[in-house]
Design a protein around this motif. Structure first.
Motif, PDB file in Angstrom:
ATOM      1  N   ALA A 152      -3.512   4.892  -1.376  1.00 32.75           N
ATOM      2  CA  ALA A 152      -4.853   5.485  -1.209  1.00 32.75           C
ATOM      3  C   ALA A 152      -5.650   4.709  -0.163  1.00 32.75           C
ATOM      4  O   ALA A 152      -6.352   5.300   0.666  1.00 32.75           O
ATOM      5  CB  ALA A 152      -5.583   5.482  -2.548  1.00 32.75           C
ATOM      6  N   SER A 153      -5.533   3.388  -0.160  1.00 30.09           N
ATOM      7  CA  SER A 153      -6.339   2.609   0.786  1.00 30.09           C
ATOM      8  C   SER A 153      -5.825   2.795   2.217  1.00 30.09           C
ATOM      9  O   SER A 153      -6.595   2.769   3.169  1.00 30.09           O
ATOM     10  CB  SER A 153      -6.364   1.130   0.400  1.00 30.09           C
ATOM     11  N   ASP A 154      -4.493   3.006   2.361  1.00 24.19           N
ATOM     12  CA  ASP A 154      -3.945   3.235   3.702  1.00 24.19           C
ATOM     13  C   ASP A 154      -4.527   4.498   4.309  1.00 24.19           C
ATOM     14  O   ASP A 154      -4.670   4.618   5.519  1.00 24.19           O
ATOM     15  CB  ASP A 154      -2.411   3.347   3.649  1.00 24.19           C
ATOM     16  N   SER A 155      -4.844   5.463   3.458  1.00 30.45           N
ATOM     17  CA  SER A 155      -5.397   6.706   4.010  1.00 30.45           C
ATOM     18  C   SER A 155      -6.924   6.629   4.079  1.00 30.45           C
ATOM     19  O   SER A 155      -7.599   7.635   4.248  1.00 30.45           O
ATOM     20  CB  SER A 155      -4.946   7.903   3.172  1.00 30.45           C
ATOM     21  N   SER A 482      -9.962  -1.464   0.901  1.00 28.62           N
ATOM     22  CA  SER A 482      -9.016  -1.759   1.968  1.00 28.62           C
ATOM     23  C   SER A 482      -8.095  -2.865   1.478  1.00 28.62           C
ATOM     24  O   SER A 482      -8.467  -3.651   0.608  1.00 28.62           O
ATOM     25  CB  SER A 482      -9.745  -2.172   3.244  1.00 28.62           C
ATOM     26  N   THR A 483      -6.895  -2.907   2.057  1.00 31.74           N
ATOM     27  CA  THR A 483      -5.930  -3.887   1.555  1.00 31.74           C
ATOM     28  C   THR A 483      -6.354  -5.281   1.967  1.00 31.74           C
ATOM     29  O   THR A 483      -6.811  -5.500   3.077  1.00 31.74           O
ATOM     30  CB  THR A 483      -4.539  -3.581   2.127  1.00 31.74           C
ATOM     31  N   TYR A 484      -6.219  -6.199   1.088  1.00 30.70           N
ATOM     32  CA  TYR A 484      -6.542  -7.584   1.329  1.00 30.70           C
ATOM     33  C   TYR A 484      -5.284  -8.180   1.944  1.00 30.70           C
ATOM     34  O   TYR A 484      -4.243  -7.542   1.967  1.00 30.70           O
ATOM     35  CB  TYR A 484      -6.888  -8.190  -0.025  1.00 30.70           C
ATOM     36  N   ASN A 485      -5.358  -9.432   2.427  1.00 30.50           N
ATOM     37  CA  ASN A 485      -4.187  -9.903   3.167  1.00 30.50           C
ATOM     38  C   ASN A 485      -3.075 -10.502   2.296  1.00 30.50           C
ATOM     39  O   ASN A 485      -2.407 -11.434   2.677  1.00 30.50           O
ATOM     40  CB  ASN A 485      -4.613 -10.911   4.241  1.00 30.50           C
ATOM     41  N   VAL A 486      -2.908  -9.945   1.107  1.00 27.66           N
ATOM     42  CA  VAL A 486      -1.775 -10.370   0.279  1.00 27.66           C
ATOM     43  C   VAL A 486      -0.543  -9.587   0.736  1.00 27.66           C
ATOM     44  O   VAL A 486      -0.645  -8.403   1.030  1.00 27.66           O
ATOM     45  CB  VAL A 486      -2.046 -10.047  -1.201  1.00 27.66           C
TER      46      VAL A 486
END
Ligand code: HEM
Length: 488
Positions: A152-155, A482-486
């Motif tokens: 979902a966050s990628d979109s 948004s995706t965190y840098n994990v």
């Protein structure tokens, strides 16, 4: 002009008698001493009209005037409202044995197979080792949750984080209790309906002579709903009966455990039958589903409202977990700031603001106040949690650092902070609840940046409470994720 004489014939002598008794109770002082102070009530309804949709709020206002132990009447039920840590300790610790009963509510009779739900079996199921044994299940569900959030966050879509975490918690509970995910029976929507009916205000519980009439139709609807659920549960038990013996302790869900307890223990102190099993399943499902997700929802809202705190939680996760892996349950003990954040949120947003009503089993006099047998007791933990005399002048503020250097915890020994209650009727799911709440939050905040949508300012976030079985927020926290840098 001749008028019709007024007819005074009493067509319902029983009703008239009960009304008269009711009026006598209102005007006559109790025979055995002085009740705690309280406002004057109305005939028949007592103080019901004062409670509104969020009773903990008007009850706090009244307690400011009448004091930390107050007596009111809900319909015909004498009710004690406790609003200070000292009085909470008297009721839940010093005189715990007198107040450890629960009132028999009319609808509960329909859901809980004649109230067969409470007892030792729940404690056995929720023991530390049993909770531990479901760690792999929680891990798997959490991983699926992270994957679906990432998609979902990628979109770049807006995500209803509250709804997502709620469904995660539901799936975890479902697998633990029944061994499979929801979806086979459309079970969840029936359970939700049952919970809503169970949480609705039923006049018959307060004005007993209205009980038989079921004027709101709640009991009728509840019976219809629990009949459907009973059919599901019967099928599930039948399926489990077949493989309980073969499993012999391996990968047993709660239904397996209860069936094997039923086989082995029925001659001793623990008597379980099929109705017990069904009642306990509903009980645990209801207790596990709404509570943990409501607690999570409030923490998410507070984190969105306080970016400073969000940043500190993420820093702690970076230090303890690092950015190369997901959070594990074994990390939770080391995440002390996250724990303070959860506790702080539970302090100002307790999931059960008045706990679950307790009931006294005998007459008792405490500090000169007479409390009659069968009084209902409401512990206003919401008011205690926000009392400036207890928590200093910033009591209404979300400030997790207040727990630094204190020994206050959720175990029910600190009467200024009772998110899980205290004493004999304290929540048996504390360990599971705290694990799920901390784990889901840690994973969410570790993997994703949550932001308020449409440039909304944190100050504008709506923190209104909504009436329910637990105390949820009026609006689910919708966030831009948004995706965190994990590394996922
Ligand atoms: C964050 C999560 C949770 C919170 C805040 C919470 C809170 C509470 C509270 C305040 C009570 C009433 C205590 C009293 O009246 O003195 C309670 C009772 C109860 N809770 Fe929880 N709970 C949570 C999770 C769970 C879970 C996960 C389960 C089971 C899987 C559970 C099972 C129960 C049961 C069975 C009772 C009734 C106990 C009795 O009447 O003896 N709870 N809970």
């Amino acid at each position: 002009m001749q008028t019709e004489p007024i007819r005074t014939e009493n067509k319902h002598p029983r009703v008239m008698q009960l009304v008269q008794q009711e009026l006598e109770n209102v005007v006559q002082p109790p025979k055995n001493g002085r009740l705690p102070p309280g406002p004057l009530g109305l005939p028949l309804i007592g103080h019901l009209h004062m409670l509104g949709e969020l009773p903990h709020r008007p009850l706090r206002r009244l307690a400011k005037k009448y004091g930390p132990i107050m007596s009111i009447r809900l319909g015909s039920i004498p009710t004690m409202v406790v609003s200070s840590p000292e009085w909470a300790e008297l009721f839940l610790k010093t005189h715990d044995t007198v107040f450890a009963s629960r009132p028999k509510l009319q609808v509960a009779d329909c859901i809980s197979y004649g109230q067969k739900n409470m007892g030792m079996a729940e404690y056995e199921l929720l023991s530390s080792s049993k909770i531990q044994s479901f760690m792999p299940t929680r891990r798997e569900e959490l991983f699926n949750f992270v994957k679906s959030m990432k998609i979902a966050s990628d979109s770049q879509s807006m995500i209803d984080v509250g709804a997502k975490t709620q469904s995660l918690v539901e799936q975890m509970a479902f697998r633990m209790i029944f061994g499979f995910k929801d979806g086979r029976f459309n079970f969840m929507s029936s359970i939700q309906e049952l919970l809503e009916l169970g949480g609705a205000f039923n006049v018959g519980d307060y004005i007993p002579w209205l009980k038989a009439l079921d004027i709101q139709g709640l009991v009728r609807r509840m019976k219809a709903c629990s009949k459907v659920i009973d059919g599901f549960l019967e099928t599930i038990i039948d399926e489990h009966v077949q493989d309980t013996k073969e499993l012999q302790g391996q990968h047993m869900d709660f239904v397996h455990v209860m069936l094997s307890l039923m086989e082995s223990n029925n001659t001793r102190e623990l008597h379980l039958d099929r109705d017990h099993i069904k009642a306990i399943m509903i009980d645990i499902l209801a207790a596990a589903m709404d509570t943990s997700s409501t607690a999570i929802e409030w923490v998410i809202a507070e984190l969105l409202k306080h970016p400073r705190v969000m940043k500190l939680v993420q820093e702690e996760l970076e230090n303890i977990v690092g950015l190369e892996r997901l959070v594990e349950e074994t990390d939770l003990n080391n995440l002390s700031y996250l724990k303070m954040v959860v506790m702080e949120s539970m302090r100002i947003h307790p999931v059960a603001p008045l706990l679950i009503p307790h009931e006294s089993i005998e007459d008792i006099t405490i500090n000169g106040y007479f409390i009659p047998k069968k009084s209902r007791v409401l512990i206003n933990t919401w008011a205690i949690g926000r009392d400036p005399n207890v928590w200093s002048s910033n009591a209404e503020e979300f400030y997790p650092e207040r727990f630094i250097g204190t020994s206050i915890n959720v175990q029910g020994h600190d009467f200024q902070f009772l998110p899980f209650g205290s004493g004999r009727r304290m929540c048996p799911g504390l360990q599971l609840g705290m694990t799920v709440v901390q784990l889901v939050l840690a994973q969410l905040v570790h993997c994703f940046h949550l932001e308020l949508p449409n440039g909304m300012s944190p100050d504008d976030l709506d923190m209104t409470e909504r009436f329910g079985l637990t105390l949820p927020r009026a609006n689910q926290p919708i966030a831009l994720v948004s995706t965190y840098n994990v590394n996922l």
